[in-house]
Structures are given as C-alpha cells and as structure tokens.
Design a protein around this motif. Sequence first.
Motif, PDB file in Angstrom:
ATOM      1  N   SER A 102     -37.806 -82.240  45.100  1.00 33.15           N
ATOM      2  CA  SER A 102     -37.959 -80.876  45.588  1.00 33.15           C
ATOM      3  C   SER A 102     -37.413 -79.952  44.524  1.00 33.15           C
ATOM      4  O   SER A 102     -36.417 -80.266  43.878  1.00 33.15           O
ATOM      5  CB  SER A 102     -37.184 -80.686  46.905  1.00 33.15           C
ATOM      6  OG  SER A 102     -37.113 -79.332  47.235  1.00 33.15           O
TER       7      SER A 102
ATOM      8  N   GLU B 122     -33.719 -78.701  45.421  1.00 31.32           N
ATOM      9  CA  GLU B 122     -32.733 -79.634  45.934  1.00 31.32           C
ATOM     10  C   GLU B 122     -32.731 -80.940  45.157  1.00 31.32           C
ATOM     11  O   GLU B 122     -33.754 -81.373  44.635  1.00 31.32           O
ATOM     12  CB  GLU B 122     -33.011 -79.953  47.408  1.00 31.32           C
ATOM     13  CG  GLU B 122     -33.042 -78.741  48.318  1.00 31.32           C
ATOM     14  CD  GLU B 122     -33.289 -79.134  49.758  1.00 31.32           C
ATOM     15  OE1 GLU B 122     -33.133 -80.321  50.086  1.00 31.32           O
ATOM     16  OE2 GLU B 122     -33.641 -78.260  50.558  1.00 31.32           O
TER      17      GLU B 122
ATOM     18  N   LYS C 270     -26.768 -77.883  55.825  1.00 31.57           N
ATOM     19  CA  LYS C 270     -27.341 -78.962  55.028  1.00 31.57           C
ATOM     20  C   LYS C 270     -26.386 -80.158  54.948  1.00 31.57           C
ATOM     21  O   LYS C 270     -26.806 -81.315  54.966  1.00 31.57           O
ATOM     22  CB  LYS C 270     -27.664 -78.457  53.625  1.00 31.57           C
ATOM     23  CG  LYS C 270     -28.836 -77.491  53.563  1.00 31.57           C
ATOM     24  CD  LYS C 270     -30.158 -78.215  53.786  1.00 31.57           C
ATOM     25  CE  LYS C 270     -31.345 -77.340  53.459  1.00 31.57           C
ATOM     26  NZ  LYS C 270     -32.632 -78.053  53.601  1.00 31.57           N
TER      27      LYS C 270
ATOM     28  N   ILE D 133     -26.630 -81.995  58.264  1.00 31.49           N
ATOM     29  CA  ILE D 133     -27.893 -82.735  58.352  1.00 31.49           C
ATOM     30  C   ILE D 133     -27.809 -84.036  57.557  1.00 31.49           C
ATOM     31  O   ILE D 133     -28.181 -85.111  58.030  1.00 31.49           O
ATOM     32  CB  ILE D 133     -29.061 -81.869  57.836  1.00 31.49           C
ATOM     33  CG1 ILE D 133     -29.368 -80.753  58.833  1.00 31.49           C
ATOM     34  CG2 ILE D 133     -30.306 -82.714  57.584  1.00 31.49           C
ATOM     35  CD1 ILE D 133     -29.855 -81.239  60.177  1.00 31.49           C
ATOM     36  N   GLN D 134     -27.318 -83.951  56.325  1.00 37.17           N
ATOM     37  CA  GLN D 134     -27.300 -85.120  55.459  1.00 37.17           C
ATOM     38  C   GLN D 134     -26.192 -86.094  55.823  1.00 37.17           C
ATOM     39  O   GLN D 134     -26.405 -87.300  55.943  1.00 37.17           O
ATOM     40  CB  GLN D 134     -27.144 -84.679  53.997  1.00 37.17           C
ATOM     41  CG  GLN D 134     -27.248 -85.817  53.003  1.00 37.17           C
ATOM     42  CD  GLN D 134     -28.590 -86.517  53.065  1.00 37.17           C
ATOM     43  OE1 GLN D 134     -29.622 -85.864  53.133  1.00 37.17           O
ATOM     44  NE2 GLN D 134     -28.579 -87.835  53.062  1.00 37.17           N
TER      45      GLN D 134
ATOM     46  N   GLY E 152     -30.070 -87.136  57.395  1.00 37.13           N
ATOM     47  CA  GLY E 152     -31.069 -86.691  56.441  1.00 37.13           C
ATOM     48  C   GLY E 152     -32.235 -85.951  57.070  1.00 37.13           C
ATOM     49  O   GLY E 152     -32.271 -85.684  58.279  1.00 37.13           O
ATOM     50  N   GLU E 153     -33.212 -85.603  56.234  1.00 38.96           N
ATOM     51  CA  GLU E 153     -34.312 -84.741  56.649  1.00 38.96           C
ATOM     52  C   GLU E 153     -35.161 -85.352  57.760  1.00 38.96           C
ATOM     53  O   GLU E 153     -35.603 -84.658  58.667  1.00 38.96           O
ATOM     54  CB  GLU E 153     -35.194 -84.406  55.448  1.00 38.96           C
ATOM     55  CG  GLU E 153     -34.573 -83.388  54.511  1.00 38.96           C
ATOM     56  CD  GLU E 153     -35.555 -82.912  53.468  1.00 38.96           C
ATOM     57  OE1 GLU E 153     -36.607 -83.570  53.294  1.00 38.96           O
ATOM     58  OE2 GLU E 153     -35.284 -81.895  52.828  1.00 38.96           O
ATOM     59  N   GLN E 154     -35.415 -86.656  57.690  1.00 34.03           N
ATOM     60  CA  GLN E 154     -36.233 -87.275  58.725  1.00 34.03           C
ATOM     61  C   GLN E 154     -35.521 -87.204  60.077  1.00 34.03           C
ATOM     62  O   GLN E 154     -36.154 -86.959  61.111  1.00 34.03           O
ATOM     63  CB  GLN E 154     -36.546 -88.733  58.385  1.00 34.03           C
ATOM     64  CG  GLN E 154     -37.481 -89.412  59.386  1.00 34.03           C
ATOM     65  CD  GLN E 154     -38.810 -88.679  59.524  1.00 34.03           C
ATOM     66  OE1 GLN E 154     -39.489 -88.422  58.535  1.00 34.03           O
ATOM     67  NE2 GLN E 154     -39.181 -88.327  60.753  1.00 34.03           N
TER      68      GLN E 154
ATOM     69  N   GLU F  19     -33.514 -84.858  60.961  1.00 33.90           N
ATOM     70  CA  GLU F  19     -33.662 -83.476  61.429  1.00 33.90           C
ATOM     71  C   GLU F  19     -35.050 -83.259  62.030  1.00 33.90           C
ATOM     72  O   GLU F  19     -35.197 -82.609  63.075  1.00 33.90           O
ATOM     73  CB  GLU F  19     -33.429 -82.492  60.286  1.00 33.90           C
ATOM     74  CG  GLU F  19     -33.577 -81.043  60.738  1.00 33.90           C
ATOM     75  CD  GLU F  19     -33.529 -80.050  59.597  1.00 33.90           C
ATOM     76  OE1 GLU F  19     -33.552 -78.833  59.877  1.00 33.90           O
ATOM     77  OE2 GLU F  19     -33.494 -80.486  58.424  1.00 33.90           O
ATOM     78  N   ARG F  20     -36.079 -83.816  61.393  1.00 34.31           N
ATOM     79  CA  ARG F  20     -37.434 -83.671  61.938  1.00 34.31           C
ATOM     80  C   ARG F  20     -37.536 -84.325  63.321  1.00 34.31           C
ATOM     81  O   ARG F  20     -38.160 -83.786  64.236  1.00 34.31           O
ATOM     82  CB  ARG F  20     -38.447 -84.275  60.973  1.00 34.31           C
ATOM     83  CG  ARG F  20     -38.689 -83.434  59.729  1.00 34.31           C
ATOM     84  CD  ARG F  20     -39.925 -83.899  58.963  1.00 34.31           C
ATOM     85  NE  ARG F  20     -39.681 -85.160  58.280  1.00 34.31           N
ATOM     86  CZ  ARG F  20     -39.215 -85.257  57.040  1.00 34.31           C
ATOM     87  NH1 ARG F  20     -38.934 -84.169  56.342  1.00 34.31           N
ATOM     88  NH2 ARG F  20     -39.041 -86.443  56.472  1.00 34.31           N
TER      89      ARG F  20
END
Length: 878
Positions: free
Chosen positions: A31, A34, A394, A397-398, A403-405, A407-408
């Motif tokens: 990204s 990031e 952030k 979340i991590q 991580g991002e998944q 959060e999704r």
Amino acid sequence: MRHIVSLFILTLFIAISTSAATAATPARAASAAERLVRLPNGLTVYILRDARFPLVCTRLYVRTGSANEEPGHAGISHLLEHMVFKGTEHRPKGQVARDVEALGGYLNAATSFDKTWYMTDMPAAHWRTGMDVVKDMAFQAQLDPKELEAEKNVVISELQRGEDSPMRKLYENLQVAGLKNTPYGRPIIGYVDTIKAVTAQDLRDYVKRWYQPRNMLLLVAGDIEPDAVLAYAQKLFGGLKNSGDLPVPQPLDLTDAAGGPRVEVSRGPWNKVYLGIALPAPGLRDLRSVELDVLSYLLGGDGTSAFYRKYKYEKQLVDSISVDNMSLARAGLLTITAQLDPGKLEIFWRELTGDLAKLTAKDFSADAVRRAKFNLEDGMDRAGETLNGLASWKGAIQFDLGGEQAERNLRFTQRNVDESQLQNAIARWLAPEQARVRVLAPEGAALPDLDAILQKNWPAGSGAQKTSTAETSAGKREVVQLGQGRTLILIPDATVPYISLDLMLPGGQALLKPEQQGLADLTARLLTDGSGKLDAQGVERYFAERAAAISARAGLQTFGISLTGPSRFNADYFSVLADVFSKPRFEAKELRREVENMKSAIRQRADRPLAYMFAKLNPFLYPGGQSYGFDGLGTPQSLDGFDRKDVQAFWTRQSGQPWVLSVAGSFEREAVLAFARSLPAPERRDFAVPAPVWGRDRTLNLNLPGRNQAHLLQLFKTVPPTHPDAPALMLLQAVLSGQSGLLFSSLRDEQGLGYTVTAFNRSMPETGFMAFYIGTTPDKVEQARKGFAGIIAELKAKPLPKALLAAGSNRLLGEYLRDRQSLADRAGEAATDAVLRYPQDFQKQLLDKAAALTPADVQAVARKYLEPANAYEVTLLP
C-alpha cells in the motif's frame, strides 16, 4: 465502551523498501501509505505515512498486562510502566521527559489488562527521538531499588485516589466481580500489599519474560518517509533477542467467570447511589461480541436508547444510565451502570430488573437497529480525524484485533446483525445467574432489599426462557464579512468527510445578574432540547440517524452552539441549526427536566473532590456579584425560580449579539455562504465586561470527609492574554509543568509528595492567574506548601537556563499542534478569537513571542507576579 472502540479507553499498514528486502519479510500486500514488516527477531513494524500535520506518533505495544501477572505480583505491569520514567541506561531520572518535552513532544505510557504501551507524539523533525525514547524505556530501564521504593508510594497514592472517585471504584468492583474467576479478576493497579512486595529483581524477571521482540509491535505514524523509518527501526530494534518461549494464552470458559456475592453494597461518603450490573461476555476476536455491541447501543448508547429514554428522559429516575460492552483479548464484560438519588432506587431497581427479565429483540424497531449500527461504524471511521486517533485505531486493529481482514470481518458482521442474532445475544449473555450487582451508597441512606427484588423479578436460571428459533487537501482559511455584525470563517479540509460548525456570540454569563446565575447554562441546554418541528427526542433521533452531534455552551463572556458530523448531511445540519438559533421551543417540561439535571450536577460535585474544589474557586476569587465569580450551574434556589419567560428573555438578548460562524471540514463554499446569509442579523446589542475585582480574602479552606487525598491550590493574580507579559507567563507555566517540569521533578520525583503535581496558567479575557496544584496526603500539605515556596524562590533568585526555556517553548508549540488537529478544535478556536476580537492565529502569535524571550524576561515576570501580595490559596482536606 463499544467493542473495538473500547480499545482506546483500555487505554481513552505495506510495501518493503529495497534496502530492507534482505532483512525483513512482508506481512501483507503493498500500500502506498502503509508498511507492515516483521523483522527477523519477530518485532512487527507498522509504518503509516500521513502528512496532514507536522507530527509523528510513535507507539511501542507489548503484549502483556495485568492478566499476565502472578496473583502475588498483581500490579507489577503498571508499576513497571511507572519505573521506566525513573531513569534508563542512557538517560538519568527525568531526562526521558526532558528530551521529549524540550523538543515540543508529548510522552506517556499506559497499562491495560492485555497490553502495555509506550508513546511519544513529536514534531515531525524529531521522529527519531520519539523512537529512541520508547525503545530506551522498554528495554533499558534502570529499575533502581531505591527509586522503586519511592515509586511504590506514588502508585499506592494513585490507588487511594481512585477510591475517591465513585464511578472508578464502581467499575473496578464490577470488573473484579464479573470476571472474578478469570485472569481479569484483579484491578490493573493491583493491591497495596502486592505493590509493596514487588522487588527490582521481580521487575527484571518480568521484563525478560514478556518484553521480547516477537511479543511487540512498533507503530510510527505521521509526516515521515517510510524507508527512513524502517531503516531506523532495524538499527534500533533489529539486534534485540528473544529470551525464551512465551506461554500461549488459553481460551477462557466463561460459564462460571463471575464470582462473589450476587449483590454487594458498599457505603461511603457519597451523595448519590452508583449502581452497576456486570455480566461476562465474549472476547474481542469472538464475533459474537459484535451482537452485544449493537445490543448495548440499543439499550444505553445515546439519547434515543431504550434505557435512557425510559429512565432518564421520561421517568427521570436516574441522573445517568449507560450500557457498555468492554471487549478484552480473552473475555469481555457487559455492564449496565446508573447514578441516581437514594430515594429513587427502589422503583428504578424494580423496573430495571423487570425489563431485563422480559427483554426480547422484538422490543427494538428496525430504525433503531439501523441507527445503532450506523453510529457504531461511524465511531470507527471518525478515529482518523486526528493523527493520535488514527495511530490508536490502526494500532488496535493490528495488535489487538488481528489486522485488516479481522477489521473487515468485524464491519461485515456488524452491518448484518439482525433480530435473530440480537435475540441469541440476549438469551446467551444476559444470564441472571452470571449477573453481579455492585452498589456504592451514602452512609446513612435507607436502601431496599436489592437481592430479594432481583431474585423475584429476574431469578437465576430464567435466562434460557428467552431463547428463540492520504495526502492533505486542506485549503486556506477565509474570513467573509457579511455586514451587520455577521462574520463567516471558512476552514476547508477535505482529508476526512466531516464538517464542524461553531456559531459563537459574545455574552454568556456576562449578560446575567447575580440572581440569574445558572440561566445561561440552562438556556444552552434547552436549545438542543427541541426546535422547529422537532421535540427533544426528535432532536436526539435526528442527529443519531446522521451520526452527528450538537451542543451549546455558555462561557464567562461567550455563548456558542457547535455541530459536527459526516459532511454528506450538510444540508440537514444547516436546516436544523437555523431552527435551533431562530425557533427554539423552550418547552416547560424540558425546562423542569434540565433544572433537575443541573441541580443533580451541583450535588454530584461533592462526590468528585477536584470538581467540588474548582466549583468554589471563582466565587472565592471574584466575590460580590461579579459575573466572573458566577457559578455556571447556579444554585438550587435560582434554578427553581426560572421559567420559560426567563429563558426566552435571556435568549432574545443573547441571540441579538453580533455572531461569528466558523465552519471547518468538507463543504461547498457557496452552500455555506447561503446558509450564513439566511441566519438573522444581530440587533447589535453590544455590552462591556468590566475587569473583575479580586476578593480580599486570601485563603479558602474546604473539607470533604471520608476521602483519602488532600488537594492544595496556590494561585497568583496575573493578566489577560492581550497583556505584554502574557507570553512570558505562558512560558513560565510550561517550564513548571509536565513530567520534566520543575514542580514535577522536585515535588514528585525527588520528594515523593504526590501523584499529581502541576502548574497551569489560566488567561481569561479580562484577567488571569498562575496556579500551582498538588494532590497529596493530608500530612504532607505543609511540606508541599514549602515545596512551592522553594521553587518560587529559585525562580526569582536566578535566571533559568536557556535550554530549559527552549524546551518549554517547544512544549507549548507541540501542545498547540496536537490540540488543533480536530475540525471542532479549529472551528472553535477561530470563532472564539473572532468574538473576543483577537487577531487571527492569536495563540500562535503568543507562542512566537514566548520563543523569543530571554531568561531575564522570564525571571522578571516571576518576580513581578509570584509575590505573596498576588497570592490566593485553596485547600481541600478530608
């Protein structure tokens, strides 16, 4: 606390550079803004480039907290967090704070149940220092035995201070009871005997076991170059070794998590009853907790929620009520808390327990569920408004969520919560046999048999019956004079899709007569209790449906209305703000409700020592019916005397003053101009506020029996911010306060007199004062008084070093930048400056003047103002 948002309180990212390719492995896809990299030793490095502000936030997270402690060492995580400020291998005691604050940075650390983290917020040019410091603190603390013994007393004082706060004590009691049979069944701060038992070797052993690179996350966010940050992270942390195997946390069986008596009442020096129910709940990564997030919001999340609407608004049985879902790593805790008068406890408890027993998902409308989910998601989105908020979000979340998944998954689950899932949550987690009730009550108050009522209305075993089948795009500020006393300030910033409006007028308490104290605040409260076609509940729904907020406030000589929310609803905001300003309803029933709220707030002060102390301060300093000496809440007698005519008359005069509308965020210029021009033109009822006359009495002695701590406040009469001496006074305050300040270093670090020691400079439009404050034990008040005198004598005797003044100036600048990140802060500052007729960026001008001062300049103001003839003292003793 609601799910992932609660992670901030338990406190309140990917491409690999060429140079790092051989030393680290990518953790996920690339990204532009990031990077997430894992060093060979296991340390995860998370880099976020965000150039909106010239700041850099550094966070070093360690996956250990109070839940990892041995029972005999309860509180060791928090004690270690204290000790890292007492000196490292590279920095003697106090130097860590000096190195950060001298550059205009901010330094702190925090401990929760599952993690400890070290943080710095630095001006962008000094990001390396921020990284150096967190590494130094975590890995190279001296842990001197003598310093440890002194710091134990400070932590014990902090523990005792928590005993003076009823809500803090209640939440701790709920946590200990609701999760008693789990690793979360102890307070984070520990106990007096376990704190005293910790040795320096215990701390070293704890660090060796838990402070391993593979158990940590380094996050760096702000105006930085990712390549440079990654290279420096490898230099600082790459050589660290892991010391051994880490225990793998086992899943917790929550079937018998709760412990202790089902109902327990503690008596104390309270004026109110503080009641809470705790129920064990699933942990952070268990998606069933998302259902409880939504349920919590529906029951007690905002002014439209079921319990608030019934118990606070309609029946007026409570001063406040909330429902929160606190999600920890391996478990969670659902809490229902309320504050109320003792005489209302029985009827409230009977109705609440009855409501819990018959609660079903069908009680909530589809609109209410949609509104709850919308506001919960908005809380996640809004975190990115400030750099500190973005870093915290952030990092959570991590480090905590995965991580991002993850959060999704969280967001997807939340958006799809339906009636069936809510019913499952009620049936599974609102189990009366797991409920633990804790109550703090006044010493002599007569209480009903809460346990008997609970067993009758919501008996154990009845729960099963309910089961059923970014680059910145900020523009330049623009000031538009619309004529007739109307000023519009535009502060475009499209970096986040939000808007903040601040409508400010001169007035507030300065428009009142002595017998009208409280009327300005009452009017401010009523303004948002209905306008135009919306009644009070209609206003609540209107803003809740848009994840927005509106408030009004009355100051010493200003009055403001603020509104903030997602910018896609700008047209709606303009419409409702126009009605609030021009068509307030001021309904009699709302007036009486707000009067009762204000009277309750007056009574609550006695439960919060500092609030009580500061409520007495202005009338003491400015007696005799001066507006600066008014109590904003008024008195019970004055409040009972107000009616709708009084409020309407005040608002007629207040709304007729010249106004400033400040708008910050994402908006269409022409739409804002059209809205501003549509607002009524002032009648230009300008007024003058005389400089307040200080009282002749120089000492005020207060008492609150049953508390642990004493509070000492010394004040020195100074000047308004427009006075030539104001910059020097600001700089003097910066040198005195902070963890590296003269007061903290002497009275806390060297003498161990109190947990909180500081100085603050209050500069008001017509006067000002410099204040020295310490929270200590009653037997040390006189020593603290002498400590203040000693610091003042030194300030007068010799000039301060230039390096110390430079550090103070940098600290002021750092605070200025941090405090002006949010749209609301920027809009509010611009509006206030304009109303008080200060020049644009007035505060920044003062800082620039402070930076140019010499040691002789600061010594001169110390000699001029820190004199006994200028001094007043307030003491609050148990």
